[in-house]
Design a protein around this motif. Sequence first.
Motif, PDB file in Angstrom:
ATOM      1  N   LEU A 117      15.594  21.095  34.613  1.00  0.00           N
ATOM      2  CA  LEU A 117      14.429  20.268  34.257  1.00  0.00           C
ATOM      3  C   LEU A 117      13.402  21.025  33.417  1.00  0.00           C
ATOM      4  O   LEU A 117      12.194  20.898  33.618  1.00  0.00           O
ATOM      5  N   THR A 120      10.503  18.962  31.466  1.00  0.00           N
ATOM      6  CA  THR A 120       9.302  18.480  32.159  1.00  0.00           C
ATOM      7  C   THR A 120       8.710  19.492  33.120  1.00  0.00           C
ATOM      8  O   THR A 120       7.497  19.509  33.348  1.00  0.00           O
ATOM      9  N   TYR A 173       6.563  15.898  39.086  1.00  0.00           N
ATOM     10  CA  TYR A 173       7.154  14.629  39.516  1.00  0.00           C
ATOM     11  C   TYR A 173       6.608  13.433  38.745  1.00  0.00           C
ATOM     12  O   TYR A 173       7.339  12.490  38.437  1.00  0.00           O
ATOM     13  N   PHE A 193       8.495  12.581  35.495  1.00  0.00           N
ATOM     14  CA  PHE A 193       9.926  12.259  35.453  1.00  0.00           C
ATOM     15  C   PHE A 193      10.199  10.921  34.778  1.00  0.00           C
ATOM     16  O   PHE A 193      11.018  10.819  33.866  1.00  0.00           O
ATOM     17  N   ALA A 204      11.921  10.585  31.155  1.00  0.00           N
ATOM     18  CA  ALA A 204      13.352  10.384  31.376  1.00  0.00           C
ATOM     19  C   ALA A 204      14.030   9.895  30.101  1.00  0.00           C
ATOM     20  O   ALA A 204      13.454   9.131  29.326  1.00  0.00           O
ATOM     21  N   PRO A 211      15.741  14.858  33.279  1.00  0.00           N
ATOM     22  CA  PRO A 211      15.609  13.610  34.025  1.00  0.00           C
ATOM     23  C   PRO A 211      16.312  12.503  33.226  1.00  0.00           C
ATOM     24  O   PRO A 211      15.868  12.141  32.133  1.00  0.00           O
ATOM     25  N   LEU A 253      16.870   7.078  38.285  1.00  0.00           N
ATOM     26  CA  LEU A 253      16.835   8.330  37.545  1.00  0.00           C
ATOM     27  C   LEU A 253      17.790   9.316  38.222  1.00  0.00           C
ATOM     28  O   LEU A 253      18.041   9.237  39.418  1.00  0.00           O
ATOM     29  N   ASN A 263      18.848  13.732  38.154  1.00  0.00           N
ATOM     30  CA  ASN A 263      18.662  15.092  37.682  1.00  0.00           C
ATOM     31  C   ASN A 263      20.026  15.523  37.140  1.00  0.00           C
ATOM     32  O   ASN A 263      20.925  15.885  37.894  1.00  0.00           O
ATOM     33  N   GLU A 319      11.388  14.672  44.081  1.00  0.00           N
ATOM     34  CA  GLU A 319      12.728  14.390  43.571  1.00  0.00           C
ATOM     35  C   GLU A 319      13.557  13.576  44.564  1.00  0.00           C
ATOM     36  O   GLU A 319      14.343  12.714  44.176  1.00  0.00           O
ATOM     37  N   MET A 335      14.634  10.212  42.459  1.00  0.00           N
ATOM     38  CA  MET A 335      15.915  10.322  41.770  1.00  0.00           C
ATOM     39  C   MET A 335      17.069   9.984  42.694  1.00  0.00           C
ATOM     40  O   MET A 335      17.009  10.226  43.909  1.00  0.00           O
TER      41      MET A 335
END
Length: 257
Positions: free
Chosen positions: A41, A44, A49, A52, A56, A84, A92, A94, A121, A125
């Motif tokens: 990541l 970002t 958070y 995201f 994305a 993301p 979403l 990771n 996360e 996600m």
Amino acid sequence: MRASLIQIAVDEGESVESRRVRAASLVRGQAGADLVVLPELWTTGAFAYEEFAAEAEPLEGPTYEAMAKGASDAGVWLHAGSIPERDPEGPLYNTSLVFSPSGDLAAVYRKIHRFGFDKGEAVLMGAGRDLVTVRLPGTTLGVATCYDLRFPELFRGLVDAGAETLVIPAGWPERRRAHWTLLAQARAVENQAFVLACGTAGTHAGVPQAGHSIVVDPWGEILAEAGADEEILTVDFDPAKVAMTREQFPALKDRVL
């Protein structure tokens, strides 16, 4: 085999697009390496958070395009860290992307173990389901991401699928850096595999990052370790040492479970 781990710093004052361009330039600068690895990541920041959803991308979005070109320009295998990912039909993710030296997409891994417990996360996600390996000339990569490092069962599955070199991009916090080093060595020793663990530098949403990217051999010896700041850690290692280690000390043959 030569691996270069790009421990890029995430600076909150730098835009995602600027960092994307900079990362691609750093990748191109690693021509001559066999494998290049970016962190988790890094567009970002793993703890940003609130960014995201806004940042994305679709799987074949701007980071995909920049990294594919970077890999082909440098002629390297590239584990481009993770992004993301916005799935148009789902949550979403990771998501890690691995490119061949021609710039073709060689593998996609969606992180299985999401960090955050009941926030971050873990709730923003979706969880991946598939173990992912990638065959390179001379070795087979097993792909995992950050918090996955705490779950040895995942790595046993990767070894059963043929993995010899475990590649782990991360956004690991400084306050748990001792765990980072300990777990990287443990995964190497118990699986008799190389571990290439690439972290970020800088600060993600106020969370200082550990840095200290690390390369560990199948006996648990640290071959190279970065410091806390942005750095490119380059190491030469012999993939044949995996088979030699497993033959000389055949502990994996004694597994019961």
